[in-house]
Design an enzyme around this catalytic site. Structure first.
Site, PDB file in Angstrom:
ATOM      1  N   GLY A 323     -25.368  -0.673 -10.126  1.00 25.61           N
ATOM      2  CA  GLY A 323     -25.369  -1.368  -8.843  1.00 25.61           C
ATOM      3  C   GLY A 323     -26.457  -2.411  -8.841  1.00 25.61           C
ATOM      4  N   GLY A 324     -26.622  -3.033  -7.697  1.00 20.61           N
ATOM      5  CA  GLY A 324     -27.644  -4.050  -7.605  1.00 20.61           C
ATOM      6  C   GLY A 324     -29.038  -3.482  -7.732  1.00 20.61           C
ATOM      7  N   GLY A 326     -29.865  -0.584  -9.500  1.00 16.03           N
ATOM      8  CA  GLY A 326     -30.178   0.200 -10.668  1.00 16.03           C
ATOM      9  C   GLY A 326     -28.946   0.749 -11.340  1.00 16.03           C
ATOM     10  N   VAL A 328     -26.799   3.965 -12.633  1.00 15.25           N
ATOM     11  CA  VAL A 328     -26.627   5.354 -12.210  1.00 15.25           C
ATOM     12  C   VAL A 328     -26.120   6.198 -13.378  1.00 15.25           C
ATOM     13  CG1 VAL A 328     -25.559   6.863 -10.517  1.00 15.25           C
ATOM     14  CG2 VAL A 328     -26.022   4.488  -9.936  1.00 15.25           C
ATOM     15  N   ASP A 439     -23.760  -4.940   1.274  1.00 16.91           N
ATOM     16  CA  ASP A 439     -23.189  -4.915  -0.074  1.00 16.91           C
ATOM     17  C   ASP A 439     -21.986  -3.967  -0.129  1.00 16.91           C
ATOM     18  OD1 ASP A 439     -22.950  -5.710  -2.653  1.00 16.91           O
ATOM     19  OD2 ASP A 439     -24.664  -4.563  -3.419  1.00 16.91           O
TER      20      ASP A 439
END
Ligand SMILES: *[C@@H]1O[C@H](CO)[C@@H](O)[C@H](O)[C@H]1NC(C)=O
Ligand SMILES: *[C@@H]1O[C@H](CO)[C@@H](O)[C@H](O)[C@H]1NC(C)=O
Ligand SMILES: *[C@@H]1O[C@H](CO)[C@@H](O)[C@H](O)[C@H]1NC(C)=O
Ligand SMILES: *[C@@H]1O[C@H](CO)[C@@H](O)[C@H](O)[C@H]1NC(C)=O
Ligand SMILES: *[C@@H]1O[C@H](CO)[C@@H](O)[C@H](O)[C@H]1NC(C)=O
Ligand SMILES: *[C@@H]1O[C@H](CO)[C@@H](O)[C@H](O)[C@H]1NC(C)=O
Length: 644
Positions: A323-324, A326, A328, A439
């Site tokens: 994701g923006g 980090g 996962v 987002d």
């Protein structure tokens, strides 16, 4: 929940001690020639940037090419050698967020203090110098002869050392006769240059740069390299590789994890206090006391080593997504519990107290359609957040895959749409704190074992605003998921989420990604986004043609009506004028009371194919050289934000 978020604050404060992404923009220049074919370029550039992002995130450097013939584009991105990978991602995100500002010009160059990106329609990888090269001298303080002498020596050392050190050098030369003063230099050639080209580039740069003396600071921006000197120590002590080398932060972490919890609380409390005083933004000491006390609850505090083990040392095979904020990873704890671990790309060095305030607000949020935060690792070399693990990944894994899409019949997709809407209603309209997600997209809608929707990353967007790292994931196409008023003016209301949610509905129904609509598939023009294509079909009464074939086959008339209603709601949500878009609670009503007539949707934001400008009064690309129009938030008010 609240305590978990306090712990999150502490994580980020520990991270403060680590390095700096140096994401200040030094120079941003667009080319002066227009693209050969702007409508063809959009999807090519999206692919090029997508590839570049992947390379930057894994190695801190990348070159990539896309398109063919006159529509070829080349990209190069590089972080300077003293940035660790997390900081590199932050710097890159900042740079990348600005690049769309050059559209529809055919090249762009952006120099930040920590990284560099260049895009062009020709191969430039071996270019060394050029007419656009520039020297920028700091012009507030002048230095004495002794400093100048040291600066010259440091520059010379850098020019000599860098070519044989992968193009990177960062010498420091102390000023004779002074205890605390030194000249600091950073030299970095792009990795595509061979040692002799690198040498030539730096030779040229250092000659120009010495003309900045006696000023205390100077930067030379060459086509093939970056050179800077300063009287301040702007260099990071950590080398690329991130947490692998022991740093001050790691040492603190190791010490911290081996002493009594109470003492940690006190130490961190003091750090926080110091930061708050430094920033003259103190919010009162009771906050600090509260925060350190929460450390007593150790069940929320995961050890870094535990999480590293659980994820197989962050093995790629355990990667669930990106994701923006980090990457996962899936993890399995020793007791068999499954978790999702997010390795954060955040950098909240400057705004500890604001951040604390934010978290304090968000911590009151809890809802069945929002993902649950289980805790975090604060004392490791990196900040990690631990979430509940959802076995079915995210919505995008299903709807964009012709085979997996079969697992989501209409009833499931409808429940997901409703669930996401309920989560958003809660975020937007709950009395304690209103949160704009910013987002919303299919990869942020996670699915549990029963395919129920849970929104991920809520609150983070708002909280980590200062990092702007989320922007990197959003600006993929020209408009994509972003509401036009947000993209152009940074004007943010919950209606921006409503727009993204509308895109989500359209994607869920058509099985098509917003920026990946192929030519002739169901749109007459490549530059038609999914939203425009859907609107055109709606106007022509041919919406049935764009329903995902995975939904189409076994349709009863009743289901088809349901689908068309949902699509209609999607179009209402993606209308160009924010005030015409319904609030999320209205959306929910529209979706559940299926028989009530809906208003006709007005047009979505149109793009003029020739100029690729948003064809309205927003003047979106009328100032391609102005980088300051991008989304940015100055205050914590909930209604409207304007660029700085
Ligand atoms: C780059 O674009 C410009 C303007 O469209 C064009 O004149 C030039 O030929 C292009 N260069 C290459 C190598 O395609
Ligand atoms: C521009 O690209 C689009 C899509 O590839 C194509 O349909 C169109 O003909 C091109 N225009 C020119 C002038 O080449
Ligand atoms: C993007 O990366 C993939 C795999 O790394 C590669 O196969 C592909 O050709 C690249 N595409 C571009 C446009 O560079
Ligand atoms: C550096 O390169 C530029 C551009 O090629 C050139 O104009 C300039 O004279 C060079 N400077 C030196 C000192 O060689
Ligand atoms: C320093 O540079 C800035 C920006 O180039 C300029 O506006 C300012 O006037 C300069 N100050 C001095 C003292 O030269
Ligand atoms: C170095 O020390 C002197 C006095 O000891 C002080 O005035 C100066 O600000 C210091 N410089 C730096 C860069 O710390």
């Amino acid at each position: 929940m609240k305590k978990a978020l306090f712990i999150l604050v502490l994580c980020l404060l520990v991270e403060k001690i680590l390095s700096q992404p140096r994401a200040q923009v030094v120079e941003f220049k667009c080319g002066t020639l227009l693209m050969h074919n702007a409508s063809a370029a959009v999807s090519i550039l999206v692919a090029v940037m997508e590839n570049l992002s992947g390379l930057m995130r894994t190695t801190g450097f990348g070159i990539t090419k896309g398109g063919t013939g006159p529509d070829s584009y080349y990209g190069l991105g590089q972080c300077y050698g003293d940035l660790n990978l997390l900081d590199c991602v932050l710097c890159y995100a900042e740079a990348r967020a600005r690049l769309p500002g050059c559209f529809p010009y055919n090249s762009a160059r952006i120099y930040l203090d920590g990284c560099f990106i260049r895009l062009a329609n020709h191969t430039f990888y071996d270019e060394i110098t050029g007419p656009k090269d520039k020297t920028i001298c700091g012009n507030t303080t002048t230095k004495d002869n002794k400093f100048q002498e040291s600066a010259r020596r440091a520059l010379q050392e850098a020019v000599t050392a860098a070519p044989n050190n992968e193009g990177f050098a960062r010498p420091k030369v102390s000023v004779s006769g002074s205890k605390n003063e030194s000249a600091y230099v950073l030299a970095n050639c792009w990795k595509t240059l061979n040692p002799s080209s690198c040498r030539a580039c730096l030779d040229n740069a250092s000659v120009s740069l010495t003309k900045c003396l006696p000023w205390s600071e100077g930067r030379r921006l060459n086509t093939g390299c970056f050179l800077r000197y300063s009287d301040r120590d702007f260099l990071n002590s950590i080398q690329r590789g991130g947490g692998s080398k022991p740093s001050k932060g790691v040492v603190i972490a190791i010490v911290a994890s081996s002493v009594a919890v109470f003492v940690i609380g006190a130490v961190i409390g003091l750090t926080i206090r110091k930061n708050m005083i430094l920033q003259r933004k103190r919010r009162g000491s009771s906050d600090i006391v509260k925060m350190s006390r929460t450390l007593n609850d150790s069940s929320l505090n995961f050890k870094f080593s535990t999480l590293r083990k659980a994820t197989g040392n962050f093995n790629d095979s355990n990667k669930l997504g990106q994701g923006g904020f980090g990457i996962v990873y899936k993890g399995v704890l020793a007791d068999g519990r499954e978790i999702a671990v997010k390795r954060l790309f955040v950098n909240n060095r400057q705004r500890a107290s604001d951040f604390y305030n934010e978290v304090n607000l968000i911590s009151t949020v809890e809802h069945k359609n929002l993902i649950r935060l289980l805790g975090c690792s604060c004392f490791g070399p990196e900040s990690l957040l631990v979430y509940e693990f959802l076995p079915n990944m995210s919505l995008d894994h299903f709807i964009f895959d012709a085979n997996k899409g079969k697992m989501l019949n209409w009833q499931r997709r409808f429940d997901i749409i409703i669930g996401a809407a309920e989560g958003l209603v809660y975020l937007h309209e709950n009395k304690k704190v209103r949160i704009i997600h910013r987002d919303i997209k299919s990869s942020n809608i996670l699915l549990d074992a029963k395919f129920r929707a849970k929104i991920a990353d809520f609150g983070l967007a708002r909280t980590f605003q200062e990092d702007k790292s989320h922007i990197s994931t959003v600006i993929a196409g020209t408009l994509g998921y972003m509401a036009p008023e947000y993209l152009a003016y940074g004007q943010l209301t919950e209606k921006a989420d409503v727009y993204s949610y509308g895109v989500l509905i359209l994607e869920t129904i058509t099985g098509r990604q917003i920026n990946r609509v192929k030519n002739n598939e169901f749109s007459d023009s490549l530059s038609d986004s999914l939203v425009i294509a859907a609107w055109k079909h709606f106007q022509q009464g041919t919406t049935e043609q764009i329903i995902d074939p995975n939904l189409g086959n076994s349709n009863s008339g009743y289901i088809k009506n349901d689908i068309l209603t949902a699509l209609h709601v999607g179009l209402l949500c993606t209308q160009e004028v924010p005030s015409l878009r319904p609030f999320m609670s209205t959306v929910l009503k529209m979706l559940s009371k299926r028989d009530e007539p809906l208003p006709a949707p007005s047009n979505p934001p149109f793009i003029d194919e020739k100029t690729m400008e948003v064809n309205d009064n927003f003047e979106y690309s009328s100032h391609p050289f102005n980088a300051s129009f991008r989304p940015s938030v100055a205050t914590m008010s909930h209604s409207a934000f304007y660029p700085r």
